[in-house]
Design an enzyme around this catalytic site. Sequence first.
Site, PDB file in Angstrom:
ATOM      1  N   LYS A 414       0.846  -1.191   0.000  1.00  0.00           N
ATOM      2  CA  LYS A 414       0.000   0.000   0.000  1.00  0.00           C
ATOM      3  C   LYS A 414       0.889   1.253   0.000  1.00  0.00           C
ATOM      4  O   LYS A 414       2.080   1.161   0.295  1.00  0.00           O
ATOM      5  CB  LYS A 414      -0.895  -0.024   1.240  1.00  0.00           C
ATOM      6  CG  LYS A 414      -0.129  -0.142   2.551  1.00  0.00           C
ATOM      7  CD  LYS A 414      -1.046  -0.461   3.718  1.00  0.00           C
ATOM      8  CE  LYS A 414      -0.275  -0.462   5.028  1.00  0.00           C
ATOM      9  NZ  LYS A 414      -1.110  -0.866   6.158  1.00  0.00           N
ATOM     10  N   ARG A 508     -10.499  -0.366  15.213  1.00  0.00           N
ATOM     11  CA  ARG A 508     -10.357   0.453  14.008  1.00  0.00           C
ATOM     12  C   ARG A 508     -11.386  -0.072  13.004  1.00  0.00           C
ATOM     13  O   ARG A 508     -12.470   0.457  12.884  1.00  0.00           O
ATOM     14  CB  ARG A 508      -8.924   0.353  13.478  1.00  0.00           C
ATOM     15  CG  ARG A 508      -8.656   1.257  12.301  1.00  0.00           C
ATOM     16  CD  ARG A 508      -7.175   1.276  11.919  1.00  0.00           C
ATOM     17  NE  ARG A 508      -6.688  -0.014  11.457  1.00  0.00           N
ATOM     18  CZ  ARG A 508      -5.461  -0.205  10.976  1.00  0.00           C
ATOM     19  NH1 ARG A 508      -4.596   0.802  10.917  1.00  0.00           N
ATOM     20  NH2 ARG A 508      -5.086  -1.403  10.580  1.00  0.00           N
ATOM     21  N   TYR A 641      13.633  31.242   2.723  1.00  0.00           N
ATOM     22  CA  TYR A 641      12.404  31.908   3.146  1.00  0.00           C
ATOM     23  C   TYR A 641      12.514  32.348   4.591  1.00  0.00           C
ATOM     24  O   TYR A 641      13.000  31.602   5.443  1.00  0.00           O
ATOM     25  CB  TYR A 641      11.210  30.943   3.031  1.00  0.00           C
ATOM     26  CG  TYR A 641      10.719  30.736   1.630  1.00  0.00           C
ATOM     27  CD1 TYR A 641      10.268  31.808   0.855  1.00  0.00           C
ATOM     28  CD2 TYR A 641      10.674  29.453   1.084  1.00  0.00           C
ATOM     29  CE1 TYR A 641       9.797  31.593  -0.424  1.00  0.00           C
ATOM     30  CE2 TYR A 641      10.197  29.237  -0.182  1.00  0.00           C
ATOM     31  CZ  TYR A 641       9.759  30.305  -0.946  1.00  0.00           C
ATOM     32  OH  TYR A 641       9.299  30.112  -2.197  1.00  0.00           O
ATOM     33  N   MET A 690       9.422  23.904  -1.078  1.00  0.00           N
ATOM     34  CA  MET A 690       8.596  22.850  -1.656  1.00  0.00           C
ATOM     35  C   MET A 690       9.427  21.914  -2.532  1.00  0.00           C
ATOM     36  O   MET A 690       9.272  20.705  -2.494  1.00  0.00           O
ATOM     37  CB  MET A 690       7.460  23.468  -2.477  1.00  0.00           C
ATOM     38  CG  MET A 690       6.437  22.447  -2.931  1.00  0.00           C
ATOM     39  SD  MET A 690       5.139  23.176  -3.920  1.00  0.00           S
ATOM     40  CE  MET A 690       4.151  23.971  -2.691  1.00  0.00           C
TER      41      MET A 690
END
Length: 749
Positions: A414, A508, A641, A690
């Site tokens: 997954k 869950r 930044y 980013m």
Amino acid sequence: MREKQRYDSLDRFRILAAALVVAIHTSPFTSYSADADFFLTRVLGRIAVPFFFMVTGQFVVSKFLGGGFAIALRYVKKIALLYGAAILLYLPVGIYAGHYKGLGIADGLKLLIFDGTFYHLWYFPACILGVLLVYAMGLLLYKNQDIRPIIAAAGLLYAFGLLGDSYYGLAAQVPVLRVIYEAFFTVFSYTRNGIFMAPIFLLLGVVASKKREIGIRILWAGLLISFLAMTEEAFLLRHFELQRHDSMYIFLIPVMFFLYQLLLATGARTKNKRRLRHLGTISTWIYILHPAMIVVVRGAAKAVHLPVLAENSLIHYLAVLIGSAIAATVLAAAGQLLAAAPKAGTKPRKSAPHPASAAPPSQRVKASAKPRKSAPPFQCGRAWIEIDHKALQHNVSMLRSMLPPSCKLMPAVKADAYGHGALLLSDELQKMGVSAFCVASVQEGATLRRHGIDGEILILGYTHPQEFPLLCQYQLAQTVIDYSYAKQLNNYGASIHVHIGVDTGMHRIGERSENAGQIAAIFAMEHLMVDGMFTHLCTSDTQSPRGQAYTDAQVNAFFQLLSDLKKRGITCPKIHMLASYGIFNYPQLAGDYARVGIALYGVLSTAADTRQWQGKLQPVLSLKARIATVKTLYAGESAGYGIQFTAGSDMQIATIAIGYADGLPRALSCGAGSVLIKGHRAPIIGRICMDQAIVDISGIEGVQAGDTAVIIGRSGTLEISACDLAQQAGTISNEILSRLGARLERILV
Ligand SMILES: *Cc1c(COP(=O)(O)O)cnc(C)c1O
């Protein structure tokens, strides 16, 4: 539904191919016309065996090319067993017919390895030899997913075979060739064998099973034209008496390519998949049994005074074919009954095995396109992930060795295989013999299927009813989230494979374990095929007394449920409880599967755990990025930044082409984390952006734009693990890895 139909057409064709083989050995038209018989048995009939090789090519060879010896070996073992059984079966017939009289050891080996111990049995050693040869050729010649070099090699072998078969008349006119072939023919009687004939068709199976954008009409035209050419070729060769044998033709290759593509493109819609699956087995038995049936029919013709049974070629053929088909059907049915009966020592199960995993290779759900393996590292652009194949192999072996043989690995792939690249990883795992996977979402499962992952795929999480059709289309097993979800699944109305999730304390997902009545009701639901039942342990990672007690309680609740179900007459399907930590801490709880995630990738969640299990696992993933530029930051200047960093004195800095959008946690900003460059540590300065980050490379000699920075992995003697990164970012390695971005390239090294 297109993928499944494809296979149905192959299965149907297997029966036709078997019928053609019976024709080759009974010559149905000899009573009427020699030409017609030649056409049927020496031209048309010659597509049967290559077809069988191609099926093996599609479902077996395509999985082991360039590695995956376990897969090749598993197949070879299976065929060897079948061959062994067939040898025994035909021993009395052969002895009776005097085949083995005065046979020396050399002759015996010749029969065993090349010619077959009975005339039709050559196919089995040819299959074994061909698969092994293609495997070896793959190791030598299969690089960068380029199949052409092996095809060329197999083509040369086939050309040599042709000159010893249909075209021998030509070879015999050249004295040197004649001597060479005569020498070869002391080793085997025909070039139609595992060396000269099988490889090209095994590989053609790989090639022809890939989706190609060829229209049906063109395929038909191609088939027709090449078949006409092959017919012409065969009759010409016969006319000029060039044939020593007549199994191999030049035009057989395009004929088979077009035929196979056409079969895949035009499968008929069918409802009864199980019966179709059966066809594969039946065709195998027809193949094995028909020579015995020839003997039986001859005997019967005498016994019941019906000479026409043996004398009229067509009636003889039909009698043999029908007799073989009946015997094959009976045997296949018996085999199914045996397989369905619970084996001693294993847990009986109620539902049928998952079709995609239990079916013979011919039935497996689509396996064509391969995940793309990217180009070698030096071609990588800005930031990339390297997957260490050896480490993965090591972890698979290590984890298997920690579990009993009855417990299969069901890797959790997954979240893009925890960032490693689900297609790349699953494909490699499949080559290592892994045949069950678990994912979080139906889309993840569908993607795996579309890229040729077969075997079992279990969806561990929620699937919206609107996506139920995908479960059927891609043969995915869905977790039953709770009783009411089971009703929703059942109401969909089509058969769906499920594993029942049981809540034993994590709270869950899963139906509560104490609700045995409702869980029993799920078993009884008309459209649900319960393949398994599982629970998830939520404290199997801790060894604290409280954690252990909680795990014990979970395990007890699960076993209590099993016994409650048994009392209600429900025999349990496959069960599983363990994830990575469970394998380490509770190996005795191994059921039928271990849903291993993080450990497979060679890390554990925290640095402390990883240290504890040191030496057992090897990290599979490295994360690297390019240095975009190097510059001097002068004393007093700030960078990044929010100008969070100011140089105290002149210093060298570098900008690396990776940022938080790629999964480099922003929490590592401002010195919290570092990267490795040329075997040195380079702290991250200022805020991570980013797509980029700035690092301090003061004191590291000779750093240039284009050099590599290691974010996870080794550089010189230093190493940064995913756990280190996790610790710095205040999380666990699972999160770091699973958030690695989609725009990173993933390559296998
Ligand atoms: C993700 C997951 C796993 C794998 O867990 P690891 O700890 O990474 O081995 C196993 N079972 C379930 C239900 C999961 O959701």
